[in-house]
Design an enzyme around this catalytic site. Structure first.
Site, PDB file in Angstrom:
ATOM      1  N   ASP A   1      47.694  48.663  41.746  1.00 54.14           N
ATOM      2  CA  ASP A   1      47.256  47.881  40.588  1.00 54.14           C
ATOM      3  C   ASP A   1      47.787  48.544  39.320  1.00 54.14           C
ATOM      4  O   ASP A   1      48.452  49.588  39.389  1.00 54.14           O
ATOM      5  CB  ASP A   1      45.730  47.741  40.533  1.00 54.14           C
ATOM      6  CG  ASP A   1      45.313  46.354  40.028  1.00 54.14           C
ATOM      7  OD1 ASP A   1      45.766  45.980  38.927  1.00 54.14           O
ATOM      8  OD2 ASP A   1      44.558  45.655  40.713  1.00 54.14           O
TER       9      ASP A   1
ATOM     10  N   HIS B   1      46.581  32.822  42.429  1.00 49.87           N
ATOM     11  CA  HIS B   1      45.937  31.721  41.692  1.00 49.87           C
ATOM     12  C   HIS B   1      45.843  32.021  40.204  1.00 49.87           C
ATOM     13  O   HIS B   1      45.608  31.117  39.401  1.00 49.87           O
ATOM     14  CB  HIS B   1      44.555  31.407  42.283  1.00 49.87           C
ATOM     15  CG  HIS B   1      43.508  32.442  41.986  1.00 49.87           C
ATOM     16  ND1 HIS B   1      42.173  32.140  41.912  1.00 49.87           N
ATOM     17  CD2 HIS B   1      43.606  33.776  41.751  1.00 49.87           C
ATOM     18  CE1 HIS B   1      41.483  33.237  41.644  1.00 49.87           C
ATOM     19  NE2 HIS B   1      42.326  34.235  41.543  1.00 49.87           N
TER      20      HIS B   1
END
Length: 433
Positions: free
Chosen positions: A284, A335
């Protein structure tokens, strides 16, 4: 022969609720699980139904939720629509206030406090506390078993047991709700834009940065977002158990899984606990990995998994540095991004994906309107709206997913789409042939 009388929708929903309530009550009686009660006699801790409850019992609970929702819609007068709608922002405002001043933490889980005691300890005005707490009580947060005496409800006690719910509450009230209210202004200002810096999020938070750049630059925002992610992951629809049980991980053997955009590693930790042969690399942005490191220093990973999980900083808009892993996991990632940018994320993986390796996408596959229960569709539409407000993106139907994947590289194909029971997300298995 008498003509059969067809039940009206009102009778149909009422019968469904009655039959399902009987199913749950019978199960609780036979299994010894506490009966559901509105006076808190069933206790403050534990689930409404245990994870071991039979599928028929959990289905009965879902039936009650859906049928009662539809029943309220059916009997609500049009003139009552807006007055009823005013309740929800006030519930959220009350919850934010209570969490900000840490009122739930001042009440013993199994005891009581007076309003005066709470106001004195929290250093807040007594009349404000009374009004705000009583608003929250109408939404089943806290109880007032006797006049001016405050106790926990099952819901508010859960906030004490799980402190990160406070972060989620503040993220919802201070960030998500203001974003939703800026959608009109965003449309008026930018129209049909797909830019990540021309969103309702930008207007609400007063920033020119895209969401994830803002996230990496603002520790307080990161803390709230991490609390949100932790709890969304643990909720039923997005529970990690659907990832753990929804795919045949054991068949991978001694495999390496790259958890792309894996935040603080909650998905990898859950998988590592269930599959001892798997190793994980959680990736991340630097700010997120820094927060993750701080959290691990406070609460170390279990010894059984710590040696099999590593963390590294990586921007998924840059080429994937881990070559030839067995699985590249993208859970609740794509998404967030437009068709073009989601394609770029996948394209950055392709050079590192060996023949026969998998890309596992766990994300919402939006159903066609009217094909799922209203209560389920409403939550999915919330996600769709949130994507619009935050990223100028949207949730995708399965044909859109296939178009996205096949447009990235001719060698990628969808092997299967798995829809775990009870999950709001599907697992899309992509292989490189």
């Amino acid at each position: 022969m008498a003509e059969e009388i067809k039940l009206t929708p009102l009778e149909t929903f009422a019968q469904a609720i009655s039959a399902s309530a009987k199913t749950i009550a019978t199960y609780c009686r036979d299994s010894g699980h506490p009966q559901l009660s509105d006076d808190n006699s069933s206790g403050l801790t534990g689930d409404v139904l245990p994870p071991s409850a039979p599928q028929a019992v959990t289905a009965a609970r879902q039936t009650i939720l859906e049928a009662s929702y539809r029943l309220q819609q059916l009997v609500t007068e049009p003139s009552q629509y807006l007055p009823r709608l005013t309740v929800y922002p006030q519930h959220l405002a009350a919850l934010r206030w209570l969490c900000h001043f840490r009122i739930p933490e001042l009440i013993p889980v199994q005891g009581t406090r007076t309003y005066y005691e709470l106001a004195t300890e929290a250093k807040v005005p007594l009349h404000q506390l009374q009004s705000i707490a009583r608003m929250a009580i109408t939404g089943s947060f806290l109880r007032e078993p006797e006049p001016n005496i405050v106790a926990h409800s099952r819901t508010s006690a859960h906030f004490v047991e799980n402190p990160s719910l406070r972060d989620w509450t503040l993220f919802l009230a201070e960030d998500t709700a203001p974003m939703a209210m800026k959608l009109v202004e965003a449309t008026e200002k930018w129209g049909d834009t797909r830019s990540k810096t021309e969103t309702a999020f930008n207007l609400a938070l007063g920033t020119d940065l895209a969401f994830f750049k803002y996230l990496s630059s603002n520790p307080q925002f990161t803390q709230k977002f991490s609390g949100y992610m932790k709890n969304v992951t643990a909720s039923e629809g997005t529970s990690i158990k659907h990832l753990v049980n929804g795919f045949d991980w054991a068949s991978l053997g001694n495999a390496i899984v790259v958890d792309v955009g894996g935040s603080t590693g909650h998905a990898s930790i859950a998988l590592a606990e269930s599959f001892p042969d798997l190793k994980f690399i959680v990736q991340d942005l630097p700010m997120v990995t820094s927060t993750s490191k701080d959290n691990r220093e406070k609460t170390p990973l279990p010894e059984t998994v710590a040696s099999r999980i590593s963390f590294e900083s990586h921007d998924f808009f840059k080429p994937q540095p881990v070559q030839n892993a067995d699985v590249y996991l993208l859970r609740m990632i794509l998404h967030d991004w437009s068709f073009k940018e989601a394609g770029e994320i996948l394209a950055n993986l392709v050079p590192s994906v060996k023949q026969g390796a998998r890309i596992l996408i766990m994300d919402t596959v939006l159903p066609r309107h009217g094909t799922v229960p209203v209560t389920e569709e409403a939550l999915l539409r919330v996600r769709d709206m949130t994507m619009m407000e935050t990223f100028n993106s949207h949730e995708r139907e399965i044909d859109e997913w296939k178009d996205l994947i096949q447009g990235v590289h001719t060698g990628l194909r969808v092997q299967q789409v798995i829809q775990p029971a009870g999950s709001s997300m599907a697992i899309i298995e992509v292989v490189r042939g």
